[in-house]
Design a protein around this motif. Structure first.
Motif, PDB file in Angstrom:
ATOM      1  N   UNK A  93      91.648  93.570 -18.151  1.00  0.00           N
ATOM      2  CA  UNK A  93      92.536  94.293 -19.073  1.00  0.00           C
ATOM      3  C   UNK A  93      93.884  94.644 -18.447  1.00  0.00           C
ATOM      4  N   UNK A  94      94.115  94.226 -17.182  1.00  0.00           N
ATOM      5  CA  UNK A  94      95.422  94.409 -16.567  1.00  0.00           C
ATOM      6  C   UNK A  94      95.560  95.690 -15.766  1.00  0.00           C
ATOM      7  N   UNK A  95      96.558  95.695 -14.868  1.00  0.00           N
ATOM      8  CA  UNK A  95      96.759  96.834 -13.977  1.00  0.00           C
ATOM      9  C   UNK A  95      97.265  98.067 -14.716  1.00  0.00           C
ATOM     10  N   UNK A  96      97.955  97.878 -15.841  1.00  0.00           N
ATOM     11  CA  UNK A  96      98.480  99.043 -16.571  1.00  0.00           C
ATOM     12  C   UNK A  96      97.337  99.919 -17.062  1.00  0.00           C
ATOM     13  N   UNK A  97      96.360  99.322 -17.704  1.00  0.00           N
ATOM     14  CA  UNK A  97      95.214 100.103 -18.166  1.00  0.00           C
ATOM     15  C   UNK A  97      94.309 100.498 -16.992  1.00  0.00           C
ATOM     16  N   UNK A  98      94.280  99.643 -15.940  1.00  0.00           N
ATOM     17  CA  UNK A  98      93.491  99.991 -14.762  1.00  0.00           C
ATOM     18  C   UNK A  98      93.978 101.279 -14.129  1.00  0.00           C
ATOM     19  N   UNK A  99      95.305 101.419 -14.000  1.00  0.00           N
ATOM     20  CA  UNK A  99      95.869 102.648 -13.438  1.00  0.00           C
ATOM     21  C   UNK A  99      95.642 103.847 -14.362  1.00  0.00           C
ATOM     22  N   UNK A 100      95.629 103.605 -15.654  1.00  0.00           N
ATOM     23  CA  UNK A 100      95.349 104.688 -16.602  1.00  0.00           C
ATOM     24  C   UNK A 100      93.940 105.233 -16.395  1.00  0.00           C
ATOM     25  N   UNK A 101      92.974 104.334 -16.203  1.00  0.00           N
ATOM     26  CA  UNK A 101      91.593 104.779 -16.003  1.00  0.00           C
ATOM     27  C   UNK A 101      91.406 105.484 -14.664  1.00  0.00           C
ATOM     28  N   UNK A 102      92.316 105.241 -13.716  1.00  0.00           N
ATOM     29  CA  UNK A 102      92.201 105.920 -12.427  1.00  0.00           C
ATOM     30  C   UNK A 102      92.488 107.416 -12.548  1.00  0.00           C
ATOM     31  N   UNK A 103      93.055 107.852 -13.663  1.00  0.00           N
ATOM     32  CA  UNK A 103      93.242 109.294 -13.860  1.00  0.00           C
ATOM     33  C   UNK A 103      91.899 110.005 -14.048  1.00  0.00           C
ATOM     34  N   UNK A 104      90.825 109.227 -14.202  1.00  0.00           N
ATOM     35  CA  UNK A 104      89.481 109.817 -14.280  1.00  0.00           C
ATOM     36  C   UNK A 104      89.035 110.316 -12.914  1.00  0.00           C
ATOM     37  N   UNK A 105      89.625 109.779 -11.845  1.00  0.00           N
ATOM     38  CA  UNK A 105      89.172 110.110 -10.485  1.00  0.00           C
ATOM     39  C   UNK A 105      89.156 111.616 -10.198  1.00  0.00           C
ATOM     40  N   UNK A 106      90.244 112.377 -10.519  1.00  0.00           N
ATOM     41  CA  UNK A 106      90.171 113.829 -10.271  1.00  0.00           C
ATOM     42  C   UNK A 106      89.062 114.499 -11.067  1.00  0.00           C
ATOM     43  N   UNK A 107      88.820 114.017 -12.273  1.00  0.00           N
ATOM     44  CA  UNK A 107      87.758 114.574 -13.109  1.00  0.00           C
ATOM     45  C   UNK A 107      86.396 114.361 -12.454  1.00  0.00           C
ATOM     46  N   UNK A 108      86.121 113.122 -12.048  1.00  0.00           N
ATOM     47  CA  UNK A 108      84.827 112.822 -11.433  1.00  0.00           C
ATOM     48  C   UNK A 108      84.693 113.516 -10.080  1.00  0.00           C
ATOM     49  N   UNK A 109      85.820 113.637  -9.341  1.00  0.00           N
ATOM     50  CA  UNK A 109      85.780 114.344  -8.056  1.00  0.00           C
ATOM     51  C   UNK A 109      85.457 115.818  -8.262  1.00  0.00           C
ATOM     52  N   UNK A 110      86.042 116.424  -9.303  1.00  0.00           N
ATOM     53  CA  UNK A 110      85.784 117.833  -9.580  1.00  0.00           C
ATOM     54  C   UNK A 110      84.319 118.058  -9.949  1.00  0.00           C
ATOM     55  N   UNK A 111      83.784 117.208 -10.800  1.00  0.00           N
ATOM     56  CA  UNK A 111      82.389 117.362 -11.228  1.00  0.00           C
ATOM     57  C   UNK A 111      81.421 117.109 -10.074  1.00  0.00           C
ATOM     58  N   UNK A 112      81.678 116.057  -9.287  1.00  0.00           N
ATOM     59  CA  UNK A 112      80.781 115.751  -8.176  1.00  0.00           C
ATOM     60  C   UNK A 112      80.934 116.771  -7.052  1.00  0.00           C
ATOM     61  N   UNK A 113      82.177 117.278  -6.861  1.00  0.00           N
ATOM     62  CA  UNK A 113      82.391 118.327  -5.863  1.00  0.00           C
ATOM     63  C   UNK A 113      81.650 119.603  -6.225  1.00  0.00           C
ATOM     64  N   UNK A 114      81.594 119.908  -7.522  1.00  0.00           N
ATOM     65  CA  UNK A 114      80.833 121.067  -8.000  1.00  0.00           C
ATOM     66  C   UNK A 114      79.343 120.863  -7.738  1.00  0.00           C
ATOM     67  N   UNK A 115      78.857 119.614  -7.967  1.00  0.00           N
ATOM     68  CA  UNK A 115      77.439 119.317  -7.788  1.00  0.00           C
ATOM     69  C   UNK A 115      77.045 119.283  -6.319  1.00  0.00           C
ATOM     70  N   UNK A 116      77.865 118.613  -5.468  1.00  0.00           N
ATOM     71  CA  UNK A 116      77.478 118.395  -4.077  1.00  0.00           C
ATOM     72  C   UNK A 116      77.910 119.531  -3.160  1.00  0.00           C
ATOM     73  N   UNK A 117      79.143 120.013  -3.321  1.00  0.00           N
ATOM     74  CA  UNK A 117      79.708 120.989  -2.393  1.00  0.00           C
ATOM     75  C   UNK A 117      79.754 122.405  -2.957  1.00  0.00           C
ATOM     76  N   UNK A 118      79.382 122.564  -4.233  1.00  0.00           N
ATOM     77  CA  UNK A 118      79.419 123.885  -4.835  1.00  0.00           C
ATOM     78  C   UNK A 118      80.814 124.384  -5.124  1.00  0.00           C
TER      79      UNK A 118
END
Length: 313
Positions: A93-118
């Protein structure tokens, strides 16, 4: 120099955008797996050289099995799974949409950080998550006329590409949290009087992640049985230049600048500036890839990046 951190963060965003554009062209020539193996191997070589220059040894010092386990898990999540998804996403789907989906990274980091590191989640964090998801949905869905004569909301991109984009963002976020845990374990092992080891802590951790990444990608290559095609596929001059450029601008120079940016400005400001790649990439996508970008897609990218910014408020 005033605003040096902000300038470095902007330079990082530009380099990451450039890397994404180059990587898209490389992936379409050699495939996601071959591109990732080359990128990881070259990154590892450059890190070895830098470690030798700064510390006198090409390998990380003071590590133990716990450090390696955390950073290896980080590599499997962020590099092997995340980057494989990202490069496949670039191809589909191209790098433009690929970079858009990378904005999910802070979201997943926040949720996993809450689960793993409290780690705690703030109200702004929840709002940021919502905005990020809304921005992505605005960009990847549109209203189409159905067979019944009524307009329906439908996904305008291949589902496999969207799933790879989501996987890339999630893998990056989870990998970041696992990497943080590994670095904390590593930092505790370094003697306070060894300043060179302390200053190259991030580089040493990246060595371990890149080393494990090369092994992970190589295992996938052996399982797939395409190892005979790897060397011929990457030895074309133009392909080599694309792969080297993508590696230098992204994992090597880009990451180094991002670390420097956080030294001179707050993490919130630098992370927000470095997250504007989905906006920066719109103009090159129009000029170089002749893509048709709609106003609603631009609005979606802006909303998604605004959601990322709220994570650091």
């Amino acid at each position: 120099m005033p605003h040096l951190g902000e300038i470095l963060a902007l330079a990082t965003a530009i380099l990451w955008t450039t890397s994404a554009i180059i990587a898209e062209r490389a992936v379409k020539r050699v495939g996601a797996l071959n591109a990732n193996i080359f990128k990881m191997a070259l990154s590892l070589l450059l890190i070895i050289i830098c470690l030798f220059v700064y510390t006198g040894t090409p390998f990380p010092k003071y590590t133990n099995s716990t450090t390696w386990i955390w950073l290896c898990l980080s590599s499997m999540a962020g590099y092997v799974f995340g980057d494989m998804c990202l490069f496949t996403c670039y191809k589909q789907i191209g790098s433009r949409f690929g970079q858009l989906f990378m904005t999910i990274a802070p979201l997943s980091a926040a949720l996993f950080g809450w689960f793993l590191l409290g780690e705690s989640l703030t109200l702004m964090g929840y709002i940021g998550m919502t905005l990020t998801i809304v921005g992505i949905m605005i960009s990847v869905f549109n209203r189409q006329m159905g067979d019944d004569g009524q307009k329906h909301t439908r996904l305008k991109l291949p589902l496999s590409g969207v799933l790879c984009g989501i996987g890339a963002g999630v893998g990056q976020g989870v990998g970041l949290v696992l990497s943080k845990q590994g670095i904390l374990e590593y930092e505790a092992l370094i003697p306070q009087d060894d300043t060179s080891a302390m200053q190259t802590l991030s580089m040493s951790a990246t060595f371990i992640r890149a080393f494990c990444g090369v092994i992970g990608f190589t295992i996938i290559l052996l399982i797939k049985g395409d190892r005979k095609n790897f060397i011929p596929s990457v030895c074309h001059t133009k392909t080599l230049l694309l792969l080297v450029g993508a590696t230098l601008f992204g994992p090597f120079i880009g990451v180094s600048l991002s670390l420097e940016a956080t030294r001179y400005a707050s993490v919130g400001v630098t992370q927000t500036i470095m997250s504007i790649s989905p906006i920066l990439i719109i103009i090159p996508a129009i000029l170089f890839f002749k893509q048709k970008v709609t106003l609603i897609e631009v609005i979606g990218a802006l909303i998604s990046v605004a959601g990322v910014a709220l994570f650091f408020v």
